[in-house]
Design a protein around this motif. Sequence first.
Motif, mmCIF file in Angstrom:
data_model
loop_
_atom_site.group_PDB
_atom_site.id
_atom_site.type_symbol
_atom_site.label_atom_id
_atom_site.label_comp_id
_atom_site.label_asym_id
_atom_site.label_seq_id
_atom_site.Cartn_x
_atom_site.Cartn_y
_atom_site.Cartn_z
ATOM 1 N N UNK A 1 0.834 -1.203 0.000
ATOM 2 C CA UNK A 1 0.000 0.000 0.000
ATOM 3 C C UNK A 1 0.867 1.250 0.000
ATOM 4 N N UNK A 2 1.881 1.266 0.830
ATOM 5 C CA UNK A 2 2.776 2.420 0.915
ATOM 6 C C UNK A 2 3.516 2.640 -0.399
ATOM 7 N N UNK A 3 4.075 1.532 -0.950
ATOM 8 C CA UNK A 3 4.820 1.644 -2.204
ATOM 9 C C UNK A 3 3.914 1.956 -3.385
ATOM 10 N N UNK A 4 2.619 1.588 -3.277
ATOM 11 C CA UNK A 4 1.697 1.773 -4.389
ATOM 12 C C UNK A 4 1.121 3.158 -4.519
ATOM 13 N N UNK A 5 1.438 4.048 -3.577
ATOM 14 C CA UNK A 5 0.989 5.422 -3.728
ATOM 15 C C UNK A 5 -0.179 5.824 -2.864
ATOM 16 N N UNK A 6 -0.456 5.031 -1.806
ATOM 17 C CA UNK A 6 -1.515 5.425 -0.881
ATOM 18 C C UNK A 6 -1.214 6.795 -0.279
ATOM 19 N N UNK A 7 -2.265 7.564 -0.037
ATOM 20 C CA UNK A 7 -2.085 8.869 0.603
ATOM 21 C C UNK A 7 -1.299 8.701 1.899
ATOM 22 N N UNK A 8 -0.123 9.308 1.961
ATOM 23 C CA UNK A 8 0.800 9.062 3.068
ATOM 24 C C UNK A 8 0.241 9.530 4.402
ATOM 25 N N UNK A 9 -0.454 10.658 4.417
ATOM 26 C CA UNK A 9 -0.995 11.168 5.676
ATOM 27 C C UNK A 9 -2.050 10.217 6.232
ATOM 28 N N UNK A 10 -2.977 9.803 5.359
ATOM 29 C CA UNK A 10 -4.020 8.873 5.800
ATOM 30 C C UNK A 10 -3.395 7.542 6.208
ATOM 31 N N UNK A 11 -2.383 7.103 5.451
ATOM 32 C CA UNK A 11 -1.716 5.833 5.747
ATOM 33 C C UNK A 11 -1.064 5.877 7.129
ATOM 34 N N UNK A 12 -0.345 6.953 7.427
ATOM 35 C CA UNK A 12 0.335 7.076 8.719
ATOM 36 C C UNK A 12 -0.678 7.101 9.862
ATOM 37 N N UNK A 13 -1.784 7.814 9.654
ATOM 38 C CA UNK A 13 -2.833 7.850 10.678
ATOM 39 C C UNK A 13 -3.400 6.448 10.903
ATOM 40 N N UNK A 14 -3.635 5.720 9.801
ATOM 41 C CA UNK A 14 -4.163 4.361 9.908
ATOM 42 C C UNK A 14 -3.212 3.428 10.633
ATOM 43 N N UNK A 15 -1.922 3.500 10.302
ATOM 44 C CA UNK A 15 -0.930 2.648 10.971
ATOM 45 C C UNK A 15 -0.833 3.001 12.455
#
Length: 436
Positions: free
Chosen positions: A238-252
Amino acid sequence: MPEKLTPPVHYRHDNEPAPQESTGKTKRVRRAKPEKAEKTLVKASKKFGGAKLKADWFVTGGIDIPFFALTIVILAIGLVMLFSASYPYSYFMRGNSYHYFIRQFVFAVFGVALMLFVSKLNFKIFKAAAPYLLGITLLLLIIVLFYHTSISTDEGEAFKRYIKVPGLPLTFQPSDIAKFTLVTTLATYISMFSREMKTFKYGILIPAVIIGVYCLLIMAENHLSGTIIVGVIGLSLMFAGGTNKKIFIIGVALLAAVVLVVLMFPDILPKYIQTKLQAFSDKDFEPLGARWQTNNSLYAIGSGGLFGVGLGNSKQKFLYVSQPQNDFIFSIVCEELGFVGAVVIILLFAALVIRGFIIALRSPDKFAALTVVGIMVQVGVQVGFNILVVTDSIPNTGIALPFFSYGGTALVMLLFEMGVVLGISRKANQRKVIEE
């Protein structure tokens, strides 16, 4: 002298066609049809998988020699160490010192042959087959919950991890297959919706659902280590595929918070996980039970010193480290080869993963790049977690060491994945030659 010159009279022969009168319009000349383009393997489609098989099953071009050499070297060292670590336990349990080594060697030979064959396949086959691989994997993950070899823990839970192959003395873990099919599923999905990956629906929600289904089914097997590895692979893609980094970090961060809450209230976890957590936090807990394997692993590592006691001279493999051919084989490596030998093996694994990422950067399209990234993350995570477990840095979760730990079908699946990476490297090398 005439004011206007006229061309000489032209007498037409009988068999010569009459000249056509000019209409004042320019006559279009139809271009010759270009030669038929070279057939490609896939045809674009809006359906999941994004492709339909047509042709070009096999590809030409040279494989990545450094990656291939590293794979063979690590495999060879792993086989030597497997024999050294397993022969006392093999003799005690099977009456034959070579039992585990011979079986692993046979699977290794078959796996290398399979790796070389798969390296000739066009990687787009796996993209076209992604929906079928997903369906088969989910089916196997459901079947293993009802049809499995019976292994129970001291706490009463049953490990539902292995399916017995009818008519053959073989078992396999669907979770080993799931690691690869999750990679192809997410790589296919991300390559199809790469422009929408910044959105919450396509970049977070749908991939999270796919990963969640995998993790829930594997966790239902009482397979904590497999769940962790699959989860990390999915998040990495997901991270390498271009997921929105801010939303991704919040989710993690939210996921990490949930894990911390669960660890604060371990009673909600299965009993066998509670025991592992207690054995990790309390070093005096059940020295002859839950802490036995970990304590003897530390004794083996400490006994190795800088250069080790010598290949074959381990003492802890004589039924002190239980089943030393499996998850704790690295402790025997440290004892026999010492700190220097252990570092060399870690560096070889690091070089393999780095070389894989280089192949990903050179890959011809996004699906290929993400597939290589997913496979390399799997190898790197397994190596890292295995070493952390063996050194008592994290709780014992039963993670195997790639190419070293005993497990024939797992080894074949791993070499199959190495073949996929080598096949992608062929296409990358073709493009490199064309650009030069």
